[in-house]
Design a protein around this motif. Structure first.
Motif, PDB file in Angstrom:
ATOM      1  N   UNK A 128     -58.110-126.664 -16.789  1.00  0.00           N
ATOM      2  CA  UNK A 128     -57.663-127.442 -17.946  1.00  0.00           C
ATOM      3  C   UNK A 128     -56.713-128.557 -17.549  1.00  0.00           C
ATOM      4  N   UNK A 129     -55.888-128.314 -16.527  1.00  0.00           N
ATOM      5  CA  UNK A 129     -54.886-129.299 -16.115  1.00  0.00           C
ATOM      6  C   UNK A 129     -55.333-130.139 -14.918  1.00  0.00           C
ATOM      7  N   UNK A 130     -56.566-129.917 -14.456  1.00  0.00           N
ATOM      8  CA  UNK A 130     -57.108-130.664 -13.314  1.00  0.00           C
ATOM      9  C   UNK A 130     -56.180-130.581 -12.108  1.00  0.00           C
ATOM     10  N   UNK A 131     -55.844-129.353 -11.731  1.00  0.00           N
ATOM     11  CA  UNK A 131     -54.933-129.115 -10.620  1.00  0.00           C
ATOM     12  C   UNK A 131     -55.625-129.450  -9.290  1.00  0.00           C
ATOM     13  N   UNK A 132     -54.876-130.069  -8.389  1.00  0.00           N
ATOM     14  CA  UNK A 132     -55.405-130.422  -7.070  1.00  0.00           C
ATOM     15  C   UNK A 132     -55.112-129.349  -6.028  1.00  0.00           C
ATOM     16  N   UNK A 133     -53.964-128.691  -6.163  1.00  0.00           N
ATOM     17  CA  UNK A 133     -53.566-127.665  -5.194  1.00  0.00           C
ATOM     18  C   UNK A 133     -52.896-126.516  -5.923  1.00  0.00           C
ATOM     19  N   UNK A 134     -53.389-125.310  -5.695  1.00  0.00           N
ATOM     20  CA  UNK A 134     -52.815-124.096  -6.265  1.00  0.00           C
ATOM     21  C   UNK A 134     -52.139-123.315  -5.150  1.00  0.00           C
ATOM     22  N   UNK A 135     -50.855-122.976  -5.358  1.00  0.00           N
ATOM     23  CA  UNK A 135     -50.083-122.249  -4.348  1.00  0.00           C
ATOM     24  C   UNK A 135     -49.633-120.929  -4.951  1.00  0.00           C
ATOM     25  N   UNK A 136     -49.861-119.855  -4.214  1.00  0.00           N
ATOM     26  CA  UNK A 136     -49.551-118.539  -4.751  1.00  0.00           C
ATOM     27  C   UNK A 136     -48.958-117.662  -3.664  1.00  0.00           C
ATOM     28  N   UNK A 137     -47.903-116.930  -4.006  1.00  0.00           N
ATOM     29  CA  UNK A 137     -47.268-116.036  -3.048  1.00  0.00           C
ATOM     30  C   UNK A 137     -48.142-114.839  -2.753  1.00  0.00           C
ATOM     31  N   UNK A 138     -48.167-114.437  -1.496  1.00  0.00           N
ATOM     32  CA  UNK A 138     -49.002-113.313  -1.079  1.00  0.00           C
ATOM     33  C   UNK A 138     -48.142-112.316  -0.334  1.00  0.00           C
ATOM     34  N   UNK A 139     -48.306-111.048  -0.650  1.00  0.00           N
ATOM     35  CA  UNK A 139     -47.522-110.005  -0.006  1.00  0.00           C
ATOM     36  C   UNK A 139     -48.444-109.078   0.766  1.00  0.00           C
ATOM     37  N   UNK A 140     -47.859-108.121   1.435  1.00  0.00           N
ATOM     38  CA  UNK A 140     -48.655-107.141   2.169  1.00  0.00           C
ATOM     39  C   UNK A 140     -49.233-106.098   1.235  1.00  0.00           C
ATOM     40  N   UNK A 141     -48.681-105.997   0.052  1.00  0.00           N
ATOM     41  CA  UNK A 141     -49.205-105.062  -0.930  1.00  0.00           C
ATOM     42  C   UNK A 141     -50.498-105.621  -1.502  1.00  0.00           C
ATOM     43  N   UNK A 142     -51.288-104.814  -2.259  1.00  0.00           N
ATOM     44  CA  UNK A 142     -52.564-105.291  -2.784  1.00  0.00           C
ATOM     45  C   UNK A 142     -52.451-106.600  -3.525  1.00  0.00           C
ATOM     46  N   UNK A 143     -51.417-106.761  -4.371  1.00  0.00           N
ATOM     47  CA  UNK A 143     -51.222-108.031  -5.063  1.00  0.00           C
ATOM     48  C   UNK A 143     -49.937-108.004  -5.835  1.00  0.00           C
ATOM     49  N   UNK A 144     -49.145-109.090  -5.748  1.00  0.00           N
ATOM     50  CA  UNK A 144     -47.911-109.151  -6.533  1.00  0.00           C
ATOM     51  C   UNK A 144     -48.214-109.550  -7.965  1.00  0.00           C
ATOM     52  N   UNK A 145     -49.472-109.835  -8.270  1.00  0.00           N
ATOM     53  CA  UNK A 145     -49.839-110.229  -9.626  1.00  0.00           C
ATOM     54  C   UNK A 145     -50.126-109.033 -10.529  1.00  0.00           C
ATOM     55  N   UNK A 146     -50.000-107.853  -9.988  1.00  0.00           N
ATOM     56  CA  UNK A 146     -50.141-106.703 -10.875  1.00  0.00           C
ATOM     57  C   UNK A 146     -51.332-105.835 -10.581  1.00  0.00           C
ATOM     58  N   UNK A 147     -51.765-105.760  -9.339  1.00  0.00           N
ATOM     59  CA  UNK A 147     -52.855-104.865  -9.009  1.00  0.00           C
ATOM     60  C   UNK A 147     -54.116-105.589  -8.623  1.00  0.00           C
ATOM     61  N   UNK A 148     -55.231-104.914  -8.807  1.00  0.00           N
ATOM     62  CA  UNK A 148     -56.507-105.491  -8.433  1.00  0.00           C
ATOM     63  C   UNK A 148     -57.247-105.997  -9.655  1.00  0.00           C
ATOM     64  N   UNK A 149     -58.351-106.634  -9.378  1.00  0.00           N
ATOM     65  CA  UNK A 149     -59.081-107.277 -10.462  1.00  0.00           C
ATOM     66  C   UNK A 149     -59.604-106.263 -11.457  1.00  0.00           C
ATOM     67  N   UNK A 150     -59.732-106.700 -12.683  1.00  0.00           N
ATOM     68  CA  UNK A 150     -60.312-105.854 -13.714  1.00  0.00           C
ATOM     69  C   UNK A 150     -60.703-106.699 -14.899  1.00  0.00           C
ATOM     70  N   UNK A 151     -61.484-106.126 -15.784  1.00  0.00           N
ATOM     71  CA  UNK A 151     -61.826-106.806 -17.019  1.00  0.00           C
ATOM     72  C   UNK A 151     -62.648-108.045 -16.831  1.00  0.00           C
ATOM     73  N   UNK A 152     -63.948-107.949 -17.009  1.00  0.00           N
ATOM     74  CA  UNK A 152     -64.794-109.121 -16.982  1.00  0.00           C
ATOM     75  C   UNK A 152     -65.180-109.589 -15.601  1.00  0.00           C
ATOM     76  N   UNK A 153     -64.907-108.823 -14.562  1.00  0.00           N
ATOM     77  CA  UNK A 153     -65.290-109.213 -13.215  1.00  0.00           C
ATOM     78  C   UNK A 153     -66.366-108.274 -12.708  1.00  0.00           C
ATOM     79  N   UNK A 154     -67.153-108.725 -11.745  1.00  0.00           N
ATOM     80  CA  UNK A 154     -68.225-107.910 -11.210  1.00  0.00           C
ATOM     81  C   UNK A 154     -67.652-106.794 -10.354  1.00  0.00           C
ATOM     82  N   UNK A 155     -68.478-105.752 -10.121  1.00  0.00           N
ATOM     83  CA  UNK A 155     -68.017-104.625  -9.318  1.00  0.00           C
ATOM     84  C   UNK A 155     -67.713-105.056  -7.894  1.00  0.00           C
TER      85      UNK A 155
END
Length: 200
Positions: A128-155
């Motif tokens: 929506x905002x036509x972003x050119x570069x997305x930067x996201x923090x990454x940890x050694x844990x599965x994800x700092x965003x709250x776990x693994x994928x779910x809801x509406x994603x393929x197996x």
């Protein structure tokens, strides 16, 4: 070898880019922002700090108007800071931007999670905002965003780390950043560079 997403020296008439950093409380997000400010952002660029809020359950009831919550997509830029509500880290991250890159435009964007899916919300905002570069923090844990994928994603994607999913599926360049200690540099991941070590 050039670092993934590294900024070149600004040239006259260089195009303005939109750099989005996923804002979360914690050192992973702060490290990602620090890398962006020192290695990716140019003075003509715009920084967008994106915070994805949980869905608002009060919408089901009659008292939602009493909550001090901006509508989805509303920018949060208090003149003197003081976001409150446990979101003071957003003011701190904006302050980091203004201190490191005083000429760069900074926007703090707080949006509500769509369909209980944080990843899809981030992807939709980059489009929506036509972003050119997305930067996201990454940890050694599965994800700092709250776990693994779910809801509406393929197996197939269910077991994929959220940050890795964004790296592989974002239309814009996405850089996962892991800060390695105070002066030990960064470990970067993009679609074409895996575990790229960059000194601080």
């Amino acid at each position: 070898m050039e670092a993934p997403g590294a900024a070149a020296a600004p040239s006259p008439g260089a195009a303005k880019r939109k750099v989005m950093v996923v804002a979360e409380p914690g050192r992973e997000s702060a490290g990602a922002l620090q890398w962006a400010l020192t290695h990716a952002v140019l003075e003509q660029d715009e920084i967008i700090l994106l915070y994805v809020d949980l869905p608002n359950p009060s919408r089901r009831g009659p008292f939602s108007a009493f909550l001090r919550r901006p509508p989805p997509g509303a920018a949060v830029d208090p003149p003197g800071g003081g976001g409150g509500g446990g979101l003071e880290f957003l003011d701190e991250m904006k302050g980091m931007c203004l201190k490191a890159q005083p000429r760069v435009a900074v926007q703090v964007l707080r949006v509500e999670m769509e369909d209980n899916d944080k990843v899809s919300t981030i992807v939709s905002q980059t489009k929506a905002l036509a972003i050119d570069l997305l930067v996201i923090g990454q940890s050694r844990r599965p994800s700092f965003l709250g776990g693994r994928l779910g809801g509406g994603t393929s197996s197939k994607n269910m077991s994929m780390d959220m940050v890795e999913y964004l790296i592989e599926n974002s239309r814009c360049l996405c850089v996962g950043v892991q800060k390695k200690g105070q002066n030990a540099g960064y470990l970067l991941n993009t679609k074409t560079h895996k575990n790229f070590w960059l000194l601080a």
